[in-house]
Design a protein around this motif. Structure first.
Motif, mmCIF file in Angstrom:
data_model
loop_
_atom_site.group_PDB
_atom_site.id
_atom_site.type_symbol
_atom_site.label_atom_id
_atom_site.label_comp_id
_atom_site.label_asym_id
_atom_site.label_seq_id
_atom_site.Cartn_x
_atom_site.Cartn_y
_atom_site.Cartn_z
ATOM 1 N N GLU A 158 -2.147 -2.194 2.151
ATOM 2 C CA GLU A 158 -0.920 -2.125 1.355
ATOM 3 C C GLU A 158 -1.212 -1.570 -0.040
ATOM 4 N N VAL A 159 -2.306 -2.017 -0.635
ATOM 5 C CA VAL A 159 -2.685 -1.544 -1.967
ATOM 6 C C VAL A 159 -3.074 -0.075 -1.919
ATOM 7 N N LEU A 160 -3.871 0.312 -0.928
ATOM 8 C CA LEU A 160 -4.291 1.707 -0.810
ATOM 9 C C LEU A 160 -3.096 2.627 -0.555
ATOM 10 N N ALA A 161 -2.130 2.154 0.211
ATOM 11 C CA ALA A 161 -0.933 2.961 0.468
ATOM 12 C C ALA A 161 -0.142 3.173 -0.815
ATOM 13 N N TYR A 162 -0.058 2.138 -1.650
ATOM 14 C CA TYR A 162 0.637 2.282 -2.924
ATOM 15 C C TYR A 162 -0.081 3.287 -3.819
ATOM 16 N N LEU A 163 -1.404 3.172 -3.888
ATOM 17 C CA LEU A 163 -2.170 4.087 -4.737
ATOM 18 C C LEU A 163 -2.041 5.519 -4.244
ATOM 19 N N ASP A 164 -2.045 5.701 -2.959
ATOM 20 C CA ASP A 164 -1.884 7.046 -2.404
ATOM 21 C C ASP A 164 -0.519 7.621 -2.764
ATOM 22 N N LYS A 165 0.495 6.798 -2.716
ATOM 23 C CA LYS A 165 1.859 7.231 -3.035
ATOM 24 C C LYS A 165 2.004 7.601 -4.511
ATOM 25 N N ARG A 166 1.219 6.961 -5.379
ATOM 26 C CA ARG A 166 1.368 7.167 -6.827
ATOM 27 C C ARG A 166 0.399 8.209 -7.378
ATOM 28 N N LYS A 167 -0.317 8.905 -6.505
ATOM 29 C CA LYS A 167 -1.213 9.960 -6.981
ATOM 30 C C LYS A 167 -0.430 10.983 -7.794
ATOM 31 N N GLY A 168 -0.972 11.338 -8.939
ATOM 32 C CA GLY A 168 -0.311 12.288 -9.815
ATOM 33 C C GLY A 168 0.598 11.638 -10.835
ATOM 34 N N LEU A 169 0.983 10.402 -10.583
ATOM 35 C CA LEU A 169 1.808 9.647 -11.527
ATOM 36 C C LEU A 169 0.957 8.641 -12.300
ATOM 37 N N LEU A 170 -0.024 8.064 -11.622
ATOM 38 C CA LEU A 170 -1.008 7.208 -12.271
ATOM 39 C C LEU A 170 -2.313 7.980 -12.401
ATOM 40 N N GLY A 171 -3.036 7.706 -13.477
ATOM 41 C CA GLY A 171 -4.292 8.405 -13.677
ATOM 42 C C GLY A 171 -5.523 7.588 -13.353
ATOM 43 N N ALA A 172 -5.366 6.247 -13.295
ATOM 44 C CA ALA A 172 -6.549 5.398 -13.171
ATOM 45 C C ALA A 172 -6.232 4.134 -12.386
ATOM 46 N N VAL A 173 -7.300 3.540 -11.881
ATOM 47 C CA VAL A 173 -7.224 2.232 -11.226
ATOM 48 C C VAL A 173 -8.251 1.329 -11.890
ATOM 49 N N VAL A 174 -7.796 0.164 -12.300
ATOM 50 C CA VAL A 174 -8.669 -0.847 -12.898
ATOM 51 C C VAL A 174 -8.909 -1.931 -11.866
ATOM 52 N N VAL A 175 -10.168 -2.268 -11.625
ATOM 53 C CA VAL A 175 -10.507 -3.362 -10.710
ATOM 54 C C VAL A 175 -10.984 -4.525 -11.555
ATOM 55 N N SER A 176 -10.212 -5.616 -11.500
ATOM 56 C CA SER A 176 -10.452 -6.784 -12.344
ATOM 57 C C SER A 176 -10.527 -8.016 -11.462
ATOM 58 N N GLY A 177 -10.488 -9.191 -12.077
ATOM 59 C CA GLY A 177 -10.619 -10.378 -11.251
ATOM 60 C C GLY A 177 -10.064 -11.616 -11.910
ATOM 61 N N GLY A 178 -10.666 -12.780 -11.517
ATOM 62 C CA GLY A 178 -11.888 -12.944 -10.739
ATOM 63 C C GLY A 178 -13.038 -12.078 -11.237
ATOM 64 N N GLU A 179 -14.045 -12.001 -10.388
ATOM 65 C CA GLU A 179 -15.208 -11.167 -10.686
ATOM 66 C C GLU A 179 -15.411 -10.181 -9.541
ATOM 67 N N PRO A 180 -15.043 -8.912 -9.753
ATOM 68 C CA PRO A 180 -15.073 -7.932 -8.661
ATOM 69 C C PRO A 180 -16.452 -7.720 -8.043
ATOM 70 N N THR A 181 -17.537 -7.875 -8.818
ATOM 71 C CA THR A 181 -18.863 -7.581 -8.274
ATOM 72 C C THR A 181 -19.320 -8.605 -7.236
ATOM 73 N N LEU A 182 -18.539 -9.654 -7.017
ATOM 74 C CA LEU A 182 -18.830 -10.607 -5.941
ATOM 75 C C LEU A 182 -18.363 -10.094 -4.588
ATOM 76 N N GLN A 183 -17.559 -9.041 -4.583
ATOM 77 C CA GLN A 183 -16.964 -8.527 -3.350
ATOM 78 C C GLN A 183 -17.932 -7.577 -2.641
ATOM 79 N N PRO A 184 -18.383 -7.917 -1.425
ATOM 80 C CA PRO A 184 -19.336 -7.048 -0.722
ATOM 81 C C PRO A 184 -18.789 -5.649 -0.440
ATOM 82 N N ASN A 185 -17.482 -5.545 -0.237
ATOM 83 C CA ASN A 185 -16.891 -4.248 0.104
ATOM 84 C C ASN A 185 -16.345 -3.498 -1.100
ATOM 85 N N LEU A 186 -16.735 -3.917 -2.299
ATOM 86 C CA LEU A 186 -16.276 -3.219 -3.504
ATOM 87 C C LEU A 186 -16.660 -1.740 -3.493
ATOM 88 N N PRO A 187 -17.900 -1.367 -3.157
ATOM 89 C CA PRO A 187 -18.241 0.067 -3.171
ATOM 90 C C PRO A 187 -17.360 0.884 -2.228
#
Length: 223
Positions: free
Chosen positions: A51-80
């Motif tokens: 759902e999040v990836l679909a939103y980001l794909d839809k907003r390409k060209g309108l948003l310039g950046a994505v911020v990954v915050s938390g919590g602590e994102p570096t705890l997520q194994p699939n972050l890369p």
């Protein structure tokens, strides 16, 4: 990647860019003043990554950046993997981190998955455990600081001026980052009427000036 929240538009979280902010659950700290405490527990409600990836794909060209915050994102194994998918949409990526996972931070930077990093400096070293509510590996935190200071990824350090901290605490804390180009002193915000009151604006500004005199840089946020 596990996701606990999505702010669809922020004009404040990525320097100079309109951004979406993705919040990951769980944290290895337990700061009493945390505004995202509702997502750091194991029972935090989650949002589907698709759902999040679909939103980001839809907003390409309108948003310039994505911020990954938390919590602590570096705890997520699939972050890369998540960051690679976001990079594939040609977004700039900012990571918010507490610096407790320097090896993860270094690996992400070496894979060119980061355009900007904001690292939270919680307290002077002597009060880190008290303020964060956990036992910390200060050597790991110092390694993250060292890597950012000596690497190529644009970054900032920031400290929330919680009521438990004093001007003297802040001046001691910034010794860990002396020589940095960007340090932000952030005003604490109450969550409800039971919280301790924030420091008066005059005290925050006085502290910021003292920091500038000590390390040469300090900007205030949130006043």
């Amino acid at each position: 990647m596990l996701i606990a929240g999505l702010q669809k538009l922020s004009l404040l979280d990525y320097p100079g860019e309109a951004a979406a902010v993705v919040f990951t659950p769980y944290c290895n700290m337990n700061c009493g003043y945390c505004h995202n405490a509702h997502i750091i527990g194991r029972d935090a409600p989650l949002i589907e990554e698709e759902e999040v990836l679909a939103y980001l794909d839809k907003r390409k060209g309108l948003l310039g950046a994505v911020v990954v915050s938390g919590g602590e994102p570096t705890l997520q194994p699939n972050l890369p993997l998540f960051l690679r998918l976001v990079k594939g949409m040609e977004y700039l990526i900012k990571l918010d981190t507490n610096g407790t996972k320097p090896d993860v931070l270094r690996a992400l930077a070496q894979q060119n998955l980061l355009n900007y990093v904001a690292m939270d400096l919680k307290a002077p070293e002597c009060r880190y455990d008290e303020i964060t509510g956990v036992k910390n590996d200060m050597q790991a935190i110092k390694r993250s600081i060292f890597y950012l200071r000596n690497g190529s990824v644009p970054h900032e350090f920031r400290t929330t001026f919680a009521p438990q901290l004093t001007k003297e605490d802040i001046l001691s804390a910034v010794e860990l980052i002396e020589g940095t180009d960007r340090f932000y002193l952030q005003q604490y915000r109450t969550r409800d009427e039971r919280d301790e009151r924030p420091h008066p604006p005059t005290y925050v500004q006085e502290t910021a000036q003292a920091v500038r005199e000590k390390i040469g840089v300090c900007q205030v946020r949130g006043l």
